[in-house]
Motif scaffolding. Structure first.
Motif, PDB file in Angstrom:
ATOM      1  N   GLU A 170     126.715 -50.510  48.179  1.00 37.57           N
ATOM      2  CA  GLU A 170     125.686 -49.497  47.963  1.00 37.57           C
ATOM      3  C   GLU A 170     125.263 -49.501  46.494  1.00 37.57           C
ATOM      4  O   GLU A 170     125.047 -50.570  45.927  1.00 37.57           O
ATOM      5  CB  GLU A 170     126.185 -48.131  48.442  1.00 37.57           C
ATOM      6  CG  GLU A 170     125.079 -47.250  48.989  1.00 37.57           C
ATOM      7  CD  GLU A 170     124.732 -46.079  48.081  1.00 37.57           C
ATOM      8  OE1 GLU A 170     123.747 -45.392  48.390  1.00 37.57           O
ATOM      9  OE2 GLU A 170     125.431 -45.847  47.086  1.00 37.57           O
ATOM     10  N   GLN A 171     125.203 -48.353  45.829  1.00 41.37           N
ATOM     11  CA  GLN A 171     124.679 -48.288  44.461  1.00 41.37           C
ATOM     12  C   GLN A 171     125.510 -49.112  43.477  1.00 41.37           C
ATOM     13  O   GLN A 171     124.997 -49.574  42.458  1.00 41.37           O
ATOM     14  CB  GLN A 171     124.627 -46.825  44.009  1.00 41.37           C
ATOM     15  CG  GLN A 171     123.993 -46.581  42.659  1.00 41.37           C
ATOM     16  CD  GLN A 171     122.473 -46.496  42.706  1.00 41.37           C
ATOM     17  OE1 GLN A 171     121.880 -46.367  43.767  1.00 41.37           O
ATOM     18  NE2 GLN A 171     121.841 -46.561  41.544  1.00 41.37           N
ATOM     19  N   ALA A 172     126.784 -49.324  43.779  1.00 43.19           N
ATOM     20  CA  ALA A 172     127.652 -50.096  42.880  1.00 43.19           C
ATOM     21  C   ALA A 172     127.522 -51.593  43.078  1.00 43.19           C
ATOM     22  O   ALA A 172     128.005 -52.377  42.255  1.00 43.19           O
ATOM     23  CB  ALA A 172     129.113 -49.676  43.086  1.00 43.19           C
ATOM     24  N   MET A 192     124.461 -68.948  36.400  1.00 39.02           N
ATOM     25  CA  MET A 192     124.345 -68.174  37.632  1.00 39.02           C
ATOM     26  C   MET A 192     123.112 -67.269  37.559  1.00 39.02           C
ATOM     27  O   MET A 192     122.835 -66.653  36.523  1.00 39.02           O
ATOM     28  CB  MET A 192     125.585 -67.295  37.845  1.00 39.02           C
ATOM     29  CG  MET A 192     126.871 -68.072  38.079  1.00 39.02           C
ATOM     30  SD  MET A 192     126.897 -69.012  39.628  1.00 39.02           S
ATOM     31  CE  MET A 192     126.895 -67.674  40.824  1.00 39.02           C
ATOM     32  N   LEU A 193     122.394 -67.198  38.672  1.00 37.80           N
ATOM     33  CA  LEU A 193     121.320 -66.220  38.843  1.00 37.80           C
ATOM     34  C   LEU A 193     121.906 -65.060  39.640  1.00 37.80           C
ATOM     35  O   LEU A 193     122.501 -65.268  40.700  1.00 37.80           O
ATOM     36  CB  LEU A 193     120.157 -66.852  39.599  1.00 37.80           C
ATOM     37  CG  LEU A 193     118.948 -65.956  39.895  1.00 37.80           C
ATOM     38  CD1 LEU A 193     118.278 -65.490  38.609  1.00 37.80           C
ATOM     39  CD2 LEU A 193     117.949 -66.695  40.781  1.00 37.80           C
ATOM     40  N   THR A 194     121.755 -63.836  39.134  1.00 41.71           N
ATOM     41  CA  THR A 194     122.463 -62.712  39.753  1.00 41.71           C
ATOM     42  C   THR A 194     121.728 -61.406  39.558  1.00 41.71           C
ATOM     43  O   THR A 194     120.908 -61.259  38.653  1.00 41.71           O
ATOM     44  CB  THR A 194     123.888 -62.602  39.167  1.00 41.71           C
ATOM     45  OG1 THR A 194     124.611 -61.567  39.860  1.00 41.71           O
ATOM     46  CG2 THR A 194     123.864 -62.262  37.675  1.00 41.71           C
ATOM     47  N   GLY A 195     122.035 -60.440  40.414  1.00 39.20           N
ATOM     48  CA  GLY A 195     121.447 -59.103  40.303  1.00 39.20           C
ATOM     49  C   GLY A 195     121.416 -58.403  41.643  1.00 39.20           C
ATOM     50  O   GLY A 195     122.136 -58.779  42.581  1.00 39.20           O
ATOM     51  N   GLY A 196     120.597 -57.383  41.745  1.00 36.39           N
ATOM     52  CA  GLY A 196     120.509 -56.607  42.976  1.00 36.39           C
ATOM     53  C   GLY A 196     119.105 -56.089  43.189  1.00 36.39           C
ATOM     54  O   GLY A 196     118.419 -55.714  42.240  1.00 36.39           O
ATOM     55  N   ILE A 197     118.679 -56.063  44.449  1.00 36.73           N
ATOM     56  CA  ILE A 197     117.359 -55.587  44.844  1.00 36.73           C
ATOM     57  C   ILE A 197     117.514 -54.831  46.165  1.00 36.73           C
ATOM     58  O   ILE A 197     118.242 -55.274  47.053  1.00 36.73           O
ATOM     59  CB  ILE A 197     116.365 -56.747  45.060  1.00 36.73           C
ATOM     60  CG1 ILE A 197     116.214 -57.597  43.798  1.00 36.73           C
ATOM     61  CG2 ILE A 197     115.021 -56.225  45.560  1.00 36.73           C
ATOM     62  CD1 ILE A 197     115.362 -57.003  42.717  1.00 36.73           C
ATOM     63  N   ASP A 198     116.795 -53.723  46.314  1.00 35.16           N
ATOM     64  CA  ASP A 198     116.793 -52.999  47.585  1.00 35.16           C
ATOM     65  C   ASP A 198     115.432 -52.384  47.848  1.00 35.16           C
ATOM     66  O   ASP A 198     114.698 -52.043  46.913  1.00 35.16           O
ATOM     67  CB  ASP A 198     117.847 -51.884  47.589  1.00 35.16           C
ATOM     68  CG  ASP A 198     119.075 -52.240  48.412  1.00 35.16           C
ATOM     69  OD1 ASP A 198     118.902 -52.723  49.546  1.00 35.16           O
ATOM     70  OD2 ASP A 198     120.201 -52.049  47.927  1.00 35.16           O
ATOM     71  N   SER A 199     115.104 -52.232  49.125  1.00 35.81           N
ATOM     72  CA  SER A 199     113.924 -51.487  49.553  1.00 35.81           C
ATOM     73  C   SER A 199     114.087 -51.141  51.025  1.00 35.81           C
ATOM     74  O   SER A 199     114.427 -52.017  51.822  1.00 35.81           O
ATOM     75  CB  SER A 199     112.637 -52.295  49.350  1.00 35.81           C
ATOM     76  OG  SER A 199     111.511 -51.568  49.817  1.00 35.81           O
ATOM     77  N   ALA A 200     113.860 -49.893  51.377  1.00 37.79           N
ATOM     78  CA  ALA A 200     113.944 -49.470  52.779  1.00 37.79           C
ATOM     79  C   ALA A 200     113.002 -48.293  53.007  1.00 37.79           C
ATOM     80  O   ALA A 200     113.417 -47.199  53.372  1.00 37.79           O
ATOM     81  CB  ALA A 200     115.382 -49.083  53.143  1.00 37.79           C
ATOM     82  N   LEU A 343     117.857 -46.819  43.017  1.00 36.12           N
ATOM     83  CA  LEU A 343     117.401 -48.045  43.655  1.00 36.12           C
ATOM     84  C   LEU A 343     118.472 -48.699  44.509  1.00 36.12           C
ATOM     85  O   LEU A 343     118.356 -49.880  44.852  1.00 36.12           O
ATOM     86  CB  LEU A 343     116.912 -49.036  42.591  1.00 36.12           C
ATOM     87  CG  LEU A 343     115.951 -48.503  41.526  1.00 36.12           C
ATOM     88  CD1 LEU A 343     115.466 -49.645  40.635  1.00 36.12           C
ATOM     89  CD2 LEU A 343     114.783 -47.764  42.142  1.00 36.12           C
ATOM     90  N   CYS A 344     119.500 -47.962  44.859  1.00 37.70           N
ATOM     91  CA  CYS A 344     120.600 -48.479  45.660  1.00 37.70           C
ATOM     92  C   CYS A 344     121.196 -49.698  44.949  1.00 37.70           C
ATOM     93  O   CYS A 344     121.518 -49.599  43.768  1.00 37.70           O
ATOM     94  CB  CYS A 344     120.125 -48.787  47.083  1.00 37.70           C
ATOM     95  SG  CYS A 344     121.400 -48.510  48.334  1.00 37.70           S
ATOM     96  N   ALA A 345     121.325 -50.851  45.592  1.00 40.18           N
ATOM     97  CA  ALA A 345     121.967 -51.991  44.921  1.00 40.18           C
ATOM     98  C   ALA A 345     121.192 -52.457  43.704  1.00 40.18           C
ATOM     99  O   ALA A 345     121.740 -53.145  42.838  1.00 40.18           O
ATOM    100  CB  ALA A 345     122.145 -53.147  45.902  1.00 40.18           C
ATOM    101  N   GLY A 346     119.907 -52.093  43.606  1.00 41.20           N
ATOM    102  CA  GLY A 346     119.121 -52.458  42.440  1.00 41.20           C
ATOM    103  C   GLY A 346     119.304 -51.540  41.256  1.00 41.20           C
ATOM    104  O   GLY A 346     118.850 -51.848  40.150  1.00 41.20           O
ATOM    105  N   GLY A 347     119.965 -50.391  41.462  1.00 45.49           N
ATOM    106  CA  GLY A 347     120.060 -49.391  40.404  1.00 45.49           C
ATOM    107  C   GLY A 347     120.885 -49.825  39.210  1.00 45.49           C
ATOM    108  O   GLY A 347     120.475 -49.656  38.057  1.00 45.49           O
ATOM    109  N   GLY A 348     122.071 -50.371  39.453  1.00 47.61           N
ATOM    110  CA  GLY A 348     122.906 -50.837  38.351  1.00 47.61           C
ATOM    111  C   GLY A 348     122.242 -51.948  37.552  1.00 47.61           C
ATOM    112  O   GLY A 348     122.209 -51.903  36.317  1.00 47.61           O
TER     113      GLY A 348
END
Length: 415
Positions: A170-172, A192-200, A343-348
């Motif tokens: 989730e957010q973490a 490494m390419l890394t990060g987080g993105i979410d949309s719902a 932003l859920c997984a995108g927030g951090g």
């Protein structure tokens, strides 16, 4: 300060942001510094019958600008398109070419996080199944919904065939993905390419977000999401996130990297104890472990980018963790996500992007519309206007539903 680890140092050499308020790293940063809120009425569908109708929404006219091939559009959810655009920007910012000639095979990998998957895509296909029949369901439904799809599509798009993974917390989760990517670099993968993105933001996805009971029902966009405020009543969901290029620092310098944004100096994750045990939440422990991993003491931290849930009991717990670690009002604290929503997984990752920009410009963005911080919190919360400060080290915190805690330490490049 503790002794530094002898493990390879990991640098951030590329940043790509797509978030409410700004597509692109600098646009996002300027929206935070100017205090422009991106929280508004949700327009992706008719939300008038829902108890919560505000969201941190990326502009409806979002254009992939040729960065996502036309052949991929029918097989990708909007969240994957966001990831492809942010990933492209991060690689371009790092000056890293993609393709089989860019680096030795298996020398570049991908780690991403999404907590919601391709919600809009899969629910659109469900509607076809129910109303038209199975023969109308897209074959791409077999993978477009999946939590690992962003990792897979980025890997294919840029021929990144090194160690790859997808994490869900989730957010973490976004910070966990970055922490895992750092670990992979330290184990020998150069980049490494890394990060987080979410949309719902479809009806089903929206309903699932509201079901947790933590989303604000305040109708005023200026007052709906107020982390650490007396009037805090919940959070506002958002969409988007950020992607980064992480590299072995020595390897980045050898290849002539255009910019070293900072170093990922420390990372840790913990899990809250079961309710009723009387044991404290794990956020403070995550922060302590991340600092220990970085070889730093609390006094070395210049600014904290807080999780900032906007839920009184959660804000109170985070404030207690920060005062236990840094002392009352011991360090500037901010939660710029108050302008974008969570932003859920995108927030951090979005907060990490803000942190590296804060270190670059020596300024702390303010915490949205928060004004009245309870005295009991004992926080030095940056409110109203950005604050100029001497910044060298940032601590970024994130908490996911059901007990996930993550902490990441970012520093200016150190000699």
């Amino acid at each position: 300060m503790s002794a530094r680890s002898t493990a390879p140092r990991v640098a951030i050499t590329g940043v790509g942001v797509i978030a409410p308020g700004g597509t692109g790293t600098e646009a996002y940063w300027q929206s935070l510094l100017s205090g422009v809120s991106s929280i508004r009425e949700l327009t992706r569908f008719d939300a008038s019958r829902y108890p919560c109708r505000l969201a941190g929404q990326i502009d409806d006219d979002f254009d992939t600008a040729g960065l996502v091939p036309a052949r991929l559009l029918p097989q990708t959810d909007i969240s994957t398109r966001y990831a492809l655009v942010a990933g492209h920007h991060a690689l371009s910012d790092a000056g890293v070419a993609s393709g089989p000639e860019a680096a030795p095979d298996y020398a570049m990998g991908v780690v991403t996080s999404t907590a919601q998957g391709g919600f809009d895509f899969t629910h659109r296909e469900f509607r076809k199944l129910w109303h038209q029949g199975p023969e109308y369901v897209s074959v791409y439904e077999s993978f477009a919904w999946f939590y690992a799809v962003n990792t897979g599509q980025l890997s294919i798009r840029h021929t990144l065939r090194g160690p790859s993974a997808a994490l869900v917390a989730e957010q973490a989760g976004g910070l966990d993905a970055i922490g895992h990517a750092r670990r992979t670099v330290r184990r020998g993968t150069p980049l490494m390419l890394t990060g987080g993105i979410d949309s719902a933001f479809d009806p089903w996805g929206w309903s699932s977000q509201l079901a947790g009971g933590l989303v604000s029902t305040v109708d005023d966009p200026e007052r709906a999401y107020l982390p650490f405020d007396d009037d805090a009543s919940g959070y506002v969901p958002g969409e988007g996130g950020a992607m980064f290029v992480l590299e072995d620092l020595d390897a980045a310098l050898r290849r002539g990297a255009e910019r070293i944004w900072g170093e990922v100096a420390g990372y840790a994750a913990t899990f809250d104890p079961a309710p009723g045990t009387g044991r404290p939440p794990g956020l403070a422990r995550a922060a302590e472990l991340a600092l220990a991993d970085a070889g730093l003491a609390p006094d070395d931290v210049s600014v904290v980018f807080a999780d900032g849930a906007g839920v009184p009991r959660l804000d109170r717990a985070e404030a207690a963790a920060l005062t236990a670690l840094f002392g009352p009002r011991g360090v500037p604290v901010t939660a710029p996500k108050a302008l974008t929503g969570r932003l859920c997984a995108g927030g951090g990752p979005a907060d990490l992007a803000a942190a590296v920009l804060a270190l670059r410009d020596q300024v702390v963005p303010a915490t949205g519309r928060t004004v009245n911080v309870p005295e009991e919190y004992a926080l030095d919360l940056v409110t109203g206007e950005p604050r100029e400060a001497a910044l060298s080290t940032a601590l970024v915190l994130a908490r996911g539903r059901h007990g996930f805690n993550s902490a990441l330490v970012i520093t200016l490049p150190r000699p």
